[in-house]
Scaffold this active site. Sequence first.
Site, PDB file in Angstrom:
ATOM      1  N   CYS A  85     -18.917  -6.763   2.629  1.00  0.00           N
ATOM      2  CA  CYS A  85     -17.541  -7.237   2.506  1.00  0.00           C
ATOM      3  C   CYS A  85     -17.407  -8.519   3.316  1.00  0.00           C
ATOM      4  O   CYS A  85     -17.978  -8.649   4.392  1.00  0.00           O
ATOM      5  CB  CYS A  85     -16.529  -6.186   2.950  1.00  0.00           C
ATOM      6  SG  CYS A  85     -16.151  -6.186   4.708  1.00  0.00           S
ATOM      7  N   GLN A 126     -14.514  -6.429  -3.356  1.00  0.00           N
ATOM      8  CA  GLN A 126     -14.831  -5.633  -4.545  1.00  0.00           C
ATOM      9  C   GLN A 126     -14.129  -6.163  -5.803  1.00  0.00           C
ATOM     10  O   GLN A 126     -14.717  -6.207  -6.883  1.00  0.00           O
ATOM     11  CB  GLN A 126     -14.449  -4.172  -4.280  1.00  0.00           C
ATOM     12  CG  GLN A 126     -14.851  -3.230  -5.418  1.00  0.00           C
ATOM     13  CD  GLN A 126     -14.516  -1.778  -5.109  1.00  0.00           C
ATOM     14  OE1 GLN A 126     -14.458  -1.377  -3.948  1.00  0.00           O
ATOM     15  NE2 GLN A 126     -14.291  -0.990  -6.139  1.00  0.00           N
ATOM     16  N   CYS A 156     -16.616  -0.706   6.285  1.00  0.00           N
ATOM     17  CA  CYS A 156     -15.648  -1.297   7.230  1.00  0.00           C
ATOM     18  C   CYS A 156     -14.438  -0.391   7.380  1.00  0.00           C
ATOM     19  O   CYS A 156     -13.797  -0.374   8.429  1.00  0.00           O
ATOM     20  CB  CYS A 156     -15.252  -2.714   6.816  1.00  0.00           C
ATOM     21  SG  CYS A 156     -14.423  -2.819   5.230  1.00  0.00           S
TER      22      CYS A 156
HETATM   23 ZN   LIG Z   1     -14.244  -5.126   5.232  1.00  0.00          ZN
END
Ligand SMILES: [Zn+2]
Length: 194
Positions: A85, A126, A156
């Site tokens: 991410c 995402q 995360c």
């Molecule tokens: Zn993240």
Amino acid sequence: MYPENEIFRDGLDDLAGHYKEILTLLGEDPSREGLEKTPMRVAKAMQVLTRGYEMDAHQVLRDALFKEDYSQMVIVKDIDFFSLCEHHMLPFYGKVHVAYIPNGYITGLSKIARVVDIFSHRLQVQERMTLQIKECIQETLKPLGVMVVVEARHMCMQMRGVEKQNSITTTSDFCGAFNQAKTREEFMNLIHNR
Ligand SMILES: [Zn+2]
């Protein structure tokens, strides 16, 4: 974690130097035995995990187009992916499912997995990854419709306790024939009918 013959990009030594600094800033002693080789290992790992920046997903599909009159839904489901991410540089990973309805051209099933691999080996969110996979297929195969569904776990959120363990985030994007709810349903049923 990376292939033996992996070719690393420019800046590898600098990257390792920065990771050495980061270890110190985290309160570690980068010269202790266990950490001695860590900065270079991390630098190499991060280059592998972001190798998608140097790869052209559109080209992968353009090089593997086959003329075919088949015009039923083509489905590639359960493509495993691992990404990072872009907000925390922590992993998110899961499965990608792709469906498209050919309009004269198809591609190798392994090429779709390759496209997923390229977009996931970049810093991502995402939602954008889902969109990029869809657009890449749309722009190269020019099918009658494409739909991409991504199901992922985000470290995360899970590691920091922001979200319940084991929660899965689902994103989807579609166009063309998949604007019809019936076509989307057909795909979703095929995905979840394991
Ligand atoms: Zn993240």
